[in-house]
Design a protein around this motif. Structure first.
Motif, PDB file in Angstrom:
ATOM      1  N   LYS A 176     -15.421  -3.013  -9.438  1.00 51.01           N
ATOM      2  CA  LYS A 176     -14.780  -1.819  -8.896  1.00 51.01           C
ATOM      3  C   LYS A 176     -14.849  -1.930  -7.374  1.00 51.01           C
ATOM      4  CE  LYS A 176     -15.213   3.183  -8.808  1.00 51.01           C
ATOM      5  NZ  LYS A 176     -15.981   4.331  -9.228  1.00 51.01           N
ATOM      6  N   VAL A 177     -13.739  -1.657  -6.695  1.00 51.62           N
ATOM      7  CA  VAL A 177     -13.726  -1.707  -5.243  1.00 51.62           C
ATOM      8  C   VAL A 177     -14.313  -0.400  -4.713  1.00 51.62           C
ATOM      9  CG1 VAL A 177     -12.300  -1.914  -3.180  1.00 51.62           C
ATOM     10  CG2 VAL A 177     -11.727  -3.230  -5.229  1.00 51.62           C
ATOM     11  N   VAL A 178     -15.347  -0.526  -3.867  1.00 54.19           N
ATOM     12  CA  VAL A 178     -16.065   0.635  -3.343  1.00 54.19           C
ATOM     13  C   VAL A 178     -16.086   0.555  -1.826  1.00 54.19           C
ATOM     14  CG1 VAL A 178     -18.307   1.800  -3.288  1.00 54.19           C
ATOM     15  CG2 VAL A 178     -17.534   0.694  -5.390  1.00 54.19           C
ATOM     16  N   SER A 179     -15.785   1.675  -1.170  1.00 55.83           N
ATOM     17  CA  SER A 179     -15.922   1.776   0.285  1.00 55.83           C
ATOM     18  C   SER A 179     -17.275   2.402   0.578  1.00 55.83           C
ATOM     19  CB  SER A 179     -14.810   2.649   0.866  1.00 55.83           C
ATOM     20  OG  SER A 179     -13.571   2.007   0.705  1.00 55.83           O
ATOM     21  N   VAL A 180     -18.055   1.742   1.404  1.00 58.62           N
ATOM     22  CA  VAL A 180     -19.367   2.255   1.810  1.00 58.62           C
ATOM     23  C   VAL A 180     -19.229   2.659   3.276  1.00 58.62           C
ATOM     24  CG1 VAL A 180     -21.823   1.760   2.017  1.00 58.62           C
ATOM     25  CG2 VAL A 180     -20.488   0.646   0.205  1.00 58.62           C
ATOM     26  N   PRO A 181     -19.133   3.956   3.554  1.00 58.05           N
ATOM     27  CA  PRO A 181     -18.935   4.389   4.948  1.00 58.05           C
ATOM     28  C   PRO A 181     -20.177   4.152   5.797  1.00 58.05           C
ATOM     29  CG  PRO A 181     -19.147   6.293   3.478  1.00 58.05           C
ATOM     30  CD  PRO A 181     -19.169   5.077   2.614  1.00 58.05           C
ATOM     31  N   VAL A 189     -19.198  -8.631  -1.138  1.00 61.37           N
ATOM     32  CA  VAL A 189     -18.742  -7.905   0.047  1.00 61.37           C
ATOM     33  C   VAL A 189     -17.430  -8.531   0.501  1.00 61.37           C
ATOM     34  CG1 VAL A 189     -19.278  -7.233   2.415  1.00 61.37           C
ATOM     35  CG2 VAL A 189     -21.110  -7.400   0.731  1.00 61.37           C
ATOM     36  N   ARG A 190     -16.419  -7.683   0.685  1.00 60.96           N
ATOM     37  CA  ARG A 190     -15.093  -8.171   1.081  1.00 60.96           C
ATOM     38  C   ARG A 190     -14.823  -7.932   2.564  1.00 60.96           C
ATOM     39  NH1 ARG A 190     -12.463 -11.584  -0.806  1.00 60.96           N
ATOM     40  NH2 ARG A 190     -10.479 -10.563  -0.760  1.00 60.96           N
ATOM     41  N   ALA A 191     -15.416  -6.881   3.146  1.00 58.66           N
ATOM     42  CA  ALA A 191     -15.180  -6.605   4.562  1.00 58.66           C
ATOM     43  C   ALA A 191     -16.368  -5.832   5.130  1.00 58.66           C
ATOM     44  CB  ALA A 191     -13.898  -5.790   4.728  1.00 58.66           C
ATOM     45  N   GLY A 233     -24.988  -1.231  14.839  1.00 56.90           N
ATOM     46  CA  GLY A 233     -23.926  -1.526  15.788  1.00 56.90           C
ATOM     47  C   GLY A 233     -22.577  -1.795  15.139  1.00 56.90           C
ATOM     48  N   ALA A 234     -22.507  -1.774  13.803  1.00 53.44           N
ATOM     49  CA  ALA A 234     -21.223  -1.995  13.125  1.00 53.44           C
ATOM     50  C   ALA A 234     -20.286  -0.845  13.451  1.00 53.44           C
ATOM     51  CB  ALA A 234     -21.440  -2.099  11.622  1.00 53.44           C
ATOM     52  N   LYS A 235     -19.012  -1.149  13.609  1.00 53.72           N
ATOM     53  CA  LYS A 235     -18.031  -0.135  13.980  1.00 53.72           C
ATOM     54  C   LYS A 235     -17.256   0.389  12.781  1.00 53.72           C
ATOM     55  CE  LYS A 235     -17.535  -2.228  18.440  1.00 53.72           C
ATOM     56  NZ  LYS A 235     -17.842  -1.616  19.578  1.00 53.72           N
ATOM     57  N   ALA A 236     -17.451  -0.232  11.613  1.00 45.74           N
ATOM     58  CA  ALA A 236     -16.744   0.193  10.392  1.00 45.74           C
ATOM     59  C   ALA A 236     -17.685   0.024   9.204  1.00 45.74           C
ATOM     60  CB  ALA A 236     -15.486  -0.639  10.188  1.00 45.74           C
TER      61      ALA A 236
END
Length: 174
Positions: free
Chosen positions: A85-90, A105-107, A155-158
């Motif tokens: 399942k594709v999940v966005s982790v903010p 991890v894709r991005a 320090g990650a921006k996304a």
């Protein structure tokens, strides 16, 4: 002498034929034709029929597999199942997996979150990732025990985009 040989050969052939025919007739009378392909006891089936039956069994077994439960508190979105399942982790959240979950991890810029001395398994490289180590993009990661996972590096921006298979939770970073 040739006539005697011919008679002997004919006699042996005739006796052999009678014996073979008698044993075949006897085994059919005893109901031993079950091993004959195409008989009622051993029908011939098509490939498509077998595929349909196997697909139905697999679908039934998959239906028996349960997914995760609801969420509570600052925990969000519990997943589960056999598919990725594709999940966005903010930013500000971490993905905490249950035991035996997998992810890719894709991005993003992920680091491992491991609360004890053991780590999570990078199956692509065959290495162990401990707390704070960078998790490579597009590597298959296995979580051997619950409570471990990933989060964005400082320090990650996304946030992260992760493919997850198995139960997980999104939790606030502490």
């Amino acid at each position: 002498m040739n006539k005697n040989w011919a008679k002997l050969i004919m006699t042996v052939a005739l006796i052999s034929t009678v014996i073979v025919a008698g044993s075949t007739w006897s085994s059919q009378a005893d109901g031993e034709d079950a091993s004959t392909p195409g008989s009622v006891q051993d029908p011939i089936v098509t490939k498509s029929y077998v595929e349909q039956q196997v697909a139905a069994l697999v679908k039934a077994e998959m239906a028996k597999q349960g997914s995760g439960s609801g969420s509570s508190g600052d925990k969000e979105q519990v997943g589960g199942g056999a598919e990725y399942k594709v999940v966005s982790v903010p930013l500000g959240k971490k993905l905490i997996a249950k035991g035996s979950a997998e992810f890719v991890v894709r991005a993003g810029k992920p680091v491992a979150f491991v609360p004890d001395t053991n780590g999570i398994a990078n199956l692509t490289e065959g290495t162990d990732l401990t707390n704070g180590m960078t998790v490579p993009i597009n590597h298959q990661i296995l979580v051997p025990r619950s409570g471990r996972g990933i989060m964005s590096a400082e320090g990650a921006k996304a946030g992260l985009v992760v493919m997850v298979r198995g139960p997980y939770e999104l939790q606030a970073q502490e």
